[in-house]
Every structure is written in C-alpha cells, then in structure tokens.
Design a protein around this motif. Structure first.
Motif, PDB file in Angstrom:
ATOM      1  N   LEU A  58      14.008  23.855   1.777  1.00  0.00           N
ATOM      2  CA  LEU A  58      14.052  25.012   2.674  1.00  0.00           C
ATOM      3  C   LEU A  58      14.145  26.279   1.844  1.00  0.00           C
ATOM      4  O   LEU A  58      14.985  26.374   0.949  1.00  0.00           O
ATOM      5  CB  LEU A  58      15.273  24.922   3.601  1.00  0.00           C
ATOM      6  N   THR A  59      13.271  27.248   2.149  1.00  0.00           N
ATOM      7  CA  THR A  59      13.335  28.553   1.492  1.00  0.00           C
ATOM      8  C   THR A  59      13.168  29.632   2.557  1.00  0.00           C
ATOM      9  O   THR A  59      12.500  29.419   3.571  1.00  0.00           O
ATOM     10  CB  THR A  59      12.233  28.724   0.413  1.00  0.00           C
ATOM     11  N   GLU A  60      13.786  30.788   2.293  1.00  0.00           N
ATOM     12  CA  GLU A  60      13.650  31.902   3.221  1.00  0.00           C
ATOM     13  C   GLU A  60      12.240  32.455   3.109  1.00  0.00           C
ATOM     14  O   GLU A  60      11.698  32.613   2.013  1.00  0.00           O
ATOM     15  CB  GLU A  60      14.674  32.994   2.885  1.00  0.00           C
ATOM     16  N   ASP A  61      11.621  32.745   4.265  1.00  0.00           N
ATOM     17  CA  ASP A  61      10.250  33.259   4.299  1.00  0.00           C
ATOM     18  C   ASP A  61      10.217  34.496   5.199  1.00  0.00           C
ATOM     19  O   ASP A  61       9.470  34.546   6.164  1.00  0.00           O
ATOM     20  CB  ASP A  61       9.304  32.164   4.806  1.00  0.00           C
ATOM     21  N   GLY A  62      11.090  35.441   4.879  1.00  0.00           N
ATOM     22  CA  GLY A  62      11.223  36.635   5.700  1.00  0.00           C
ATOM     23  C   GLY A  62      12.497  36.529   6.522  1.00  0.00           C
ATOM     24  O   GLY A  62      13.116  35.476   6.590  1.00  0.00           O
ATOM     25  N   PRO A  63      12.892  37.635   7.172  1.00  0.00           N
ATOM     26  CA  PRO A  63      14.138  37.633   7.942  1.00  0.00           C
ATOM     27  C   PRO A  63      14.095  36.620   9.089  1.00  0.00           C
ATOM     28  O   PRO A  63      13.201  36.661   9.928  1.00  0.00           O
ATOM     29  CB  PRO A  63      14.234  39.060   8.483  1.00  0.00           C
ATOM     30  N   GLY A  64      15.050  35.703   9.101  1.00  0.00           N
ATOM     31  CA  GLY A  64      15.156  34.734  10.182  1.00  0.00           C
ATOM     32  C   GLY A  64      14.049  33.695  10.234  1.00  0.00           C
ATOM     33  O   GLY A  64      13.862  33.046  11.252  1.00  0.00           O
ATOM     34  N   VAL A  65      13.292  33.551   9.130  1.00  0.00           N
ATOM     35  CA  VAL A  65      12.209  32.568   9.091  1.00  0.00           C
ATOM     36  C   VAL A  65      12.437  31.649   7.893  1.00  0.00           C
ATOM     37  O   VAL A  65      12.751  32.109   6.796  1.00  0.00           O
ATOM     38  CB  VAL A  65      10.817  33.241   8.985  1.00  0.00           C
ATOM     39  N   THR A  66      12.273  30.344   8.111  1.00  0.00           N
ATOM     40  CA  THR A  66      12.465  29.353   7.057  1.00  0.00           C
ATOM     41  C   THR A  66      11.154  28.632   6.800  1.00  0.00           C
ATOM     42  O   THR A  66      10.462  28.233   7.743  1.00  0.00           O
ATOM     43  CB  THR A  66      13.535  28.321   7.477  1.00  0.00           C
ATOM     44  N   LEU A  67      10.816  28.467   5.534  1.00  0.00           N
ATOM     45  CA  LEU A  67       9.669  27.659   5.153  1.00  0.00           C
ATOM     46  C   LEU A  67      10.201  26.296   4.737  1.00  0.00           C
ATOM     47  O   LEU A  67      10.981  26.188   3.794  1.00  0.00           O
ATOM     48  CB  LEU A  67       8.890  28.300   3.999  1.00  0.00           C
ATOM     49  N   LEU A  68       9.825  25.263   5.491  1.00  0.00           N
ATOM     50  CA  LEU A  68      10.215  23.894   5.183  1.00  0.00           C
ATOM     51  C   LEU A  68       9.015  23.234   4.512  1.00  0.00           C
ATOM     52  O   LEU A  68       7.926  23.206   5.075  1.00  0.00           O
ATOM     53  CB  LEU A  68      10.573  23.156   6.477  1.00  0.00           C
ATOM     54  N   THR A  69       9.196  22.771   3.279  1.00  0.00           N
ATOM     55  CA  THR A  69       8.129  22.041   2.605  1.00  0.00           C
ATOM     56  C   THR A  69       8.596  20.611   2.375  1.00  0.00           C
ATOM     57  O   THR A  69       9.789  20.358   2.204  1.00  0.00           O
ATOM     58  CB  THR A  69       7.732  22.680   1.254  1.00  0.00           C
ATOM     59  N   TYR A  70       7.644  19.693   2.421  1.00  0.00           N
ATOM     60  CA  TYR A  70       8.002  18.293   2.233  1.00  0.00           C
ATOM     61  C   TYR A  70       6.932  17.572   1.425  1.00  0.00           C
ATOM     62  O   TYR A  70       5.752  17.926   1.470  1.00  0.00           O
ATOM     63  CB  TYR A  70       8.222  17.583   3.574  1.00  0.00           C
ATOM     64  N   LYS A  71       7.398  16.601   0.677  1.00  0.00           N
ATOM     65  CA  LYS A  71       6.511  15.692  -0.041  1.00  0.00           C
ATOM     66  C   LYS A  71       7.053  14.296   0.242  1.00  0.00           C
ATOM     67  O   LYS A  71       8.163  13.966  -0.156  1.00  0.00           O
ATOM     68  CB  LYS A  71       6.505  15.974  -1.540  1.00  0.00           C
ATOM     69  N   ALA A  72       6.282  13.530   0.986  1.00  0.00           N
ATOM     70  CA  ALA A  72       6.730  12.216   1.424  1.00  0.00           C
ATOM     71  C   ALA A  72       5.884  11.121   0.801  1.00  0.00           C
ATOM     72  O   ALA A  72       4.693  11.308   0.543  1.00  0.00           O
ATOM     73  CB  ALA A  72       6.644  12.126   2.951  1.00  0.00           C
ATOM     74  N   SER A  73       6.507   9.993   0.582  1.00  0.00           N
ATOM     75  CA  SER A  73       5.776   8.820   0.115  1.00  0.00           C
ATOM     76  C   SER A  73       6.177   7.643   0.982  1.00  0.00           C
ATOM     77  O   SER A  73       7.288   7.600   1.523  1.00  0.00           O
ATOM     78  CB  SER A  73       6.110   8.526  -1.344  1.00  0.00           C
ATOM     79  N   ALA A  74       5.276   6.713   1.138  1.00  0.00           N
ATOM     80  CA  ALA A  74       5.565   5.541   1.965  1.00  0.00           C
ATOM     81  C   ALA A  74       4.854   4.320   1.403  1.00  0.00           C
ATOM     82  O   ALA A  74       3.786   4.431   0.794  1.00  0.00           O
ATOM     83  CB  ALA A  74       5.121   5.783   3.403  1.00  0.00           C
TER      84      ALA A  74
ATOM     85  N   MET B 236       0.842  -1.176   0.000  1.00  0.00           N
ATOM     86  CA  MET B 236       0.000   0.000   0.000  1.00  0.00           C
ATOM     87  C   MET B 236       0.889   1.241   0.000  1.00  0.00           C
ATOM     88  O   MET B 236       1.811   1.347   0.787  1.00  0.00           O
ATOM     89  CB  MET B 236      -0.869  -0.019   1.266  1.00  0.00           C
ATOM     90  N   SER B 237       0.614   2.180  -0.902  1.00  0.00           N
ATOM     91  CA  SER B 237       1.400   3.409  -1.026  1.00  0.00           C
ATOM     92  C   SER B 237       0.575   4.613  -0.587  1.00  0.00           C
ATOM     93  O   SER B 237      -0.637   4.624  -0.751  1.00  0.00           O
ATOM     94  CB  SER B 237       1.814   3.637  -2.478  1.00  0.00           C
ATOM     95  N   LEU B 238       1.257   5.618  -0.062  1.00  0.00           N
ATOM     96  CA  LEU B 238       0.578   6.856   0.276  1.00  0.00           C
ATOM     97  C   LEU B 238       1.524   8.029   0.105  1.00  0.00           C
ATOM     98  O   LEU B 238       2.739   7.866   0.129  1.00  0.00           O
ATOM     99  CB  LEU B 238       0.019   6.805   1.697  1.00  0.00           C
ATOM    100  N   ILE B 239       0.937   9.207  -0.098  1.00  0.00           N
ATOM    101  CA  ILE B 239       1.692  10.453  -0.276  1.00  0.00           C
ATOM    102  C   ILE B 239       1.218  11.431   0.796  1.00  0.00           C
ATOM    103  O   ILE B 239       0.019  11.574   1.028  1.00  0.00           O
ATOM    104  CB  ILE B 239       1.427  11.084  -1.667  1.00  0.00           C
TER     105      ILE B 239
ATOM    106  N   ALA C  45       8.058  -1.096   6.433  1.00  0.00           N
ATOM    107  CA  ALA C  45       7.704   0.241   5.964  1.00  0.00           C
ATOM    108  C   ALA C  45       8.920   0.796   5.248  1.00  0.00           C
ATOM    109  O   ALA C  45      10.052   0.614   5.689  1.00  0.00           O
ATOM    110  CB  ALA C  45       7.330   1.132   7.142  1.00  0.00           C
ATOM    111  N   LYS C  46       8.683   1.425   4.104  1.00  0.00           N
ATOM    112  CA  LYS C  46       9.770   2.117   3.427  1.00  0.00           C
ATOM    113  C   LYS C  46       9.198   3.356   2.777  1.00  0.00           C
ATOM    114  O   LYS C  46       8.014   3.418   2.448  1.00  0.00           O
ATOM    115  CB  LYS C  46      10.474   1.216   2.411  1.00  0.00           C
TER     116      LYS C  46
END
Length: 153
Positions: free
Chosen positions: A98-114, A1-4, A90-91
């Motif tokens: 990581l992208t800058e989202d203003g001074p001293g703020v980081t936007l972490l985005t993720y796309k995971a599959s399992a 079974m796969s999921l995103i 499980a695998k």
C-alpha cells in the motif's frame, strides 16, 4: 502448474482504512469470489472455505490463510493452501503493498503466485490463468468498492 498474476488497484480511501480492510475477515469474505466461510483463528491466521468453478469442475476448497512479513500499514504477504478433494489442490500467496497516491487515495499493488494440482491442473494452463486473473480482478474490484464505501461513511 505455477502462475504469476500482478496488478494494482487505486482505492479512494486512506491507507489506514485499506489496511484495516485487508485484515478484516468479514470484508475479505465479502470480497473473495465463492467464499463461504472465513474465520480468524489467530492474529495472523484464518481458515477458509471457498467454492470455485474452473471450467467444468466445481469444487469446495477448505484451507488456511497465513499473513507474514507484516509491515503495518504498508505491506504483508498473504499465503494459503486449500484442498478440494478429488478436484485437487491450490496453494499460493501474494505480496500486497500500500502506498499513498494523493490525498485520501491508496495504491494497492500485488504480485501473486499460485500452484494447482490434481484434476484442476489437467484443465490446461490457459483456462487456469484466465480464471485466476478473473478471480483476482473480481476480488480487488469488490474489495475496492467495499473499502471506499466504508471510507465514505
């Protein structure tokens, strides 16, 4: 079974601090729900032991985590595979950006599959998807608190 699973987390810390956290075995161990051990075995590999409860099944998964496609401090792919004995396996992996989202703020985005198999896969996709989303949210929320706390000190 796969999921995103996809999501993002705004972290009140500079990109360099967040990147260090994503590569720090102690910070990752503290952030991963049920993680009992996480040990760096090389620059791009770690071995882990994680105990998870999914529905009525509680199992200890032992496996390896690999970092690839590294573009420091902006991007990497983290992938892993764990075996839980009779409970199954499980695998999966995640692309983390990581992208800058203003001074001293980081936007972490993720796309995971399992992918899961064995007894765990027999629990049904709704339970597995909801548990996976809960675990991902818990990881990133804890990671955010730890990294932003480290950035404040």
């Amino acid at each position: 079974m796969s999921l995103i699973i996809e999501g993002e987390e705004r972290i009140p810390a500079p990109i360099a601090t967040v990147w260090r956290g994503l590569n720090d075995p102690e910070m990752l161990k503290a952030s991963i729900p049920g993680c009992e051990a996480l040990e760096k075995t090389s620059d791009d590999r770690m071995k882990a032991t994680v105990v998870l409860k999914i529905g009525p099944i509680k199992a200890s998964f032992a496996g390896e985590v690999t970092l690839s496609n590294i573009d420091a401090p902006k991007f990497y792919t983290i992938s892993g595979e764990g075996k839980g004995g009779i409970a199954g396996f499980a695998k999966g992996g995640a692309d983390v950006t990581l992208t800058e989202d203003g001074p001293g703020v980081t936007l972490l985005t993720y796309k995971a599959s399992a992918d899961v198999g064995g007894k765990v896969a027999q629990l049904g996709s709704r339970l597995i998807v909801s548990t996976s989303k809960k675990l991902a949210a818990e990881f990133f929320s804890t990671f955010n608190k730890l990294v932003s706390g480290a950035a404040a000190t």
